[in-house]
Scaffold this active site. Structure first.
Site, PDB file in Angstrom:
ATOM      1  N   GLY A 110       0.812  -1.214   0.000  1.00 57.56           N
ATOM      2  CA  GLY A 110       0.000   0.000   0.000  1.00 57.56           C
ATOM      3  C   GLY A 110       0.846   1.265   0.000  1.00 57.56           C
ATOM      4  O   GLY A 110       0.390   2.318  -0.460  1.00 57.56           O
ATOM      5  N   GLU A 113       1.655   1.811  -3.531  1.00 62.32           N
ATOM      6  CA  GLU A 113       0.402   2.226  -4.180  1.00 62.32           C
ATOM      7  C   GLU A 113       0.047   3.666  -3.813  1.00 62.32           C
ATOM      8  O   GLU A 113      -0.441   4.423  -4.656  1.00 62.32           O
ATOM      9  CB  GLU A 113      -0.726   1.256  -3.776  1.00 62.32           C
ATOM     10  CG  GLU A 113      -0.522  -0.122  -4.404  1.00 62.32           C
ATOM     11  CD  GLU A 113      -1.395  -1.207  -3.781  1.00 62.32           C
ATOM     12  OE1 GLU A 113      -1.503  -1.248  -2.542  1.00 62.32           O
ATOM     13  OE2 GLU A 113      -1.957  -2.007  -4.535  1.00 62.32           O
ATOM     14  N   GLU A 133       2.882  -8.210  -1.379  1.00 62.30           N
ATOM     15  CA  GLU A 133       1.680  -8.859  -0.836  1.00 62.30           C
ATOM     16  C   GLU A 133       1.685 -10.361  -1.082  1.00 62.30           C
ATOM     17  O   GLU A 133       1.158 -11.131  -0.286  1.00 62.30           O
ATOM     18  CB  GLU A 133       0.411  -8.239  -1.448  1.00 62.30           C
ATOM     19  CG  GLU A 133       0.126  -6.813  -1.010  1.00 62.30           C
ATOM     20  CD  GLU A 133       0.756  -5.754  -1.910  1.00 62.30           C
ATOM     21  OE1 GLU A 133       1.675  -6.097  -2.691  1.00 62.30           O
ATOM     22  OE2 GLU A 133       0.337  -4.589  -1.825  1.00 62.30           O
TER      23      GLU A 133
END
Ligand code: CAA
Length: 259
Positions: A110, A113, A133
């Site tokens: 994240g 991201e 992930e």
């Protein structure tokens, strides 16, 4: 600006807001509260006409090491659907003013991201980007498979997402993920200087340029060109267009009003 617990918001120079992720003990892992606070800060900055560009950064060791695994480990699908925490990030995508990520150390999952939600990335030479992930039994969930692929192409995006391997700052630069690699000591200053330069430009044109570039990701070439053309014509309704063109002809520096 209200007091936050997971972020700090400052105005390092006129026209620029800086949001610092401040959970250093967990490498700025993105818990729900952090994301709520980022969105609240952006909503407030959006209303503030004096702020024209935003810098988002962590610290030397980590931009953000991903979503907070501690908060997700025992959650089920229904719980994750109810939280729908990543849809909150839409606010970052639709934020009207440019956002520059200043990344040093880890930008993973994240965190990677989040950096990719921003419009530009200034990386320190220690920056590492990755979508690990896969190593914890899941997959990117906040745009990793989509934005990374658009930024670096299919082959490298597949490798990063399927192996969980990280790429360093120079690899990220070569792949087109980041704008510039700078020494660790100056990554925040470089991002602020870039933000300050953008903050000095006519704000309505800045907003429409940002919207038009982003449109290229969601439209056909024909649709995007039409969008761009109409935005270009629309700028002829602004005082800043008259000022910019007259100042050029009169060989003087323009003064922007943001109108
Ligand atoms: N969530 C919660 N805590 C985290 C975290 C995360 N994503 N990443 C690091 N931390 C915590 C560690 O648990 C550790 O806490 P303690 O000191 O209490 O043990 C602290 O931060 C420091 O981390 P490490 O001791 O592991 O530091 P390191 O330098 O040895 O390793 C690292 C750094 C390689 C980044 C390693 O911490 C790591 O692999 N972190 C997880 C990265 C990851 O898998 N990110 C993806 C998360 S899922 C996601 O993001 C979903 C999505 O698409 C939105």
């Amino acid at each position: 600006m209200k007091d936050f617990t997971c972020i700090t918001v400052t105005t390092p120079v006129a026209g620029v807001a800086a949001i610092q992720l401040s959970r250093p003990k967990v490498l700025n892992a993105l818990n729900l509260q952090t994301m709520v606070e980022i969105v609240e800060a952006l909503e407030s900055i959006e209303q503030n006409n004096d702020i024209r560009c935003v810098v988002l950064y962590g610290n030397e060791k980590a931009f953000a090491a991903g979503a907070d695994i501690g908060e997700m480990g025992d959650a089920g699908t229904i719980e994750m659907l109810k939280r729908d925490q990543f849809s909150r990030w839409e606010k970052i995508r639709t934020f009207k003013k440019p956002i520059i990520a200043a990344v040093s150390g880890f930008a993973l999952g994240g965190g990677c991201e989040l950096a990719m939600h921003c419009d530009m990335i200034i990386a320190s030479e220690t920056a590492q980007f990755g979508q690990p992930e896969i190593n914890i039994g899941v997959m990117p969930g906040a745009g990793g498979t989509q934005r990374l692929t658009r930024a670096v192409g299919k082959a490298l995006a597949m490798e990063i997402c399927l192996t969980g391997r990280m790429i360093n700052a120079q690899q990220a630069l070569r792949a087109g993920l980041v704008n510039k690699v700078v020494p660790v000591q100056s990554f925040i200053q470089e991002a602020i200087a870039l933000a300050q330069e953008i903050a000095s430009k006519p704000p309505i044109a800045v907003q429409l340029i940002k919207e038009s570039v982003l449109k290229s990701f969601s439209s056909t070439l024909e649709g995007g060109l039409e969008f761009e053309r109409k935005n270009f014509y629309m700028l002829f309704a602004t005082e800043d267009q008259k000022e910019g063109m007259h100042a050029f002809i009169e060989k003087r520096t323009p003064t922007w009003k943001g109108q």
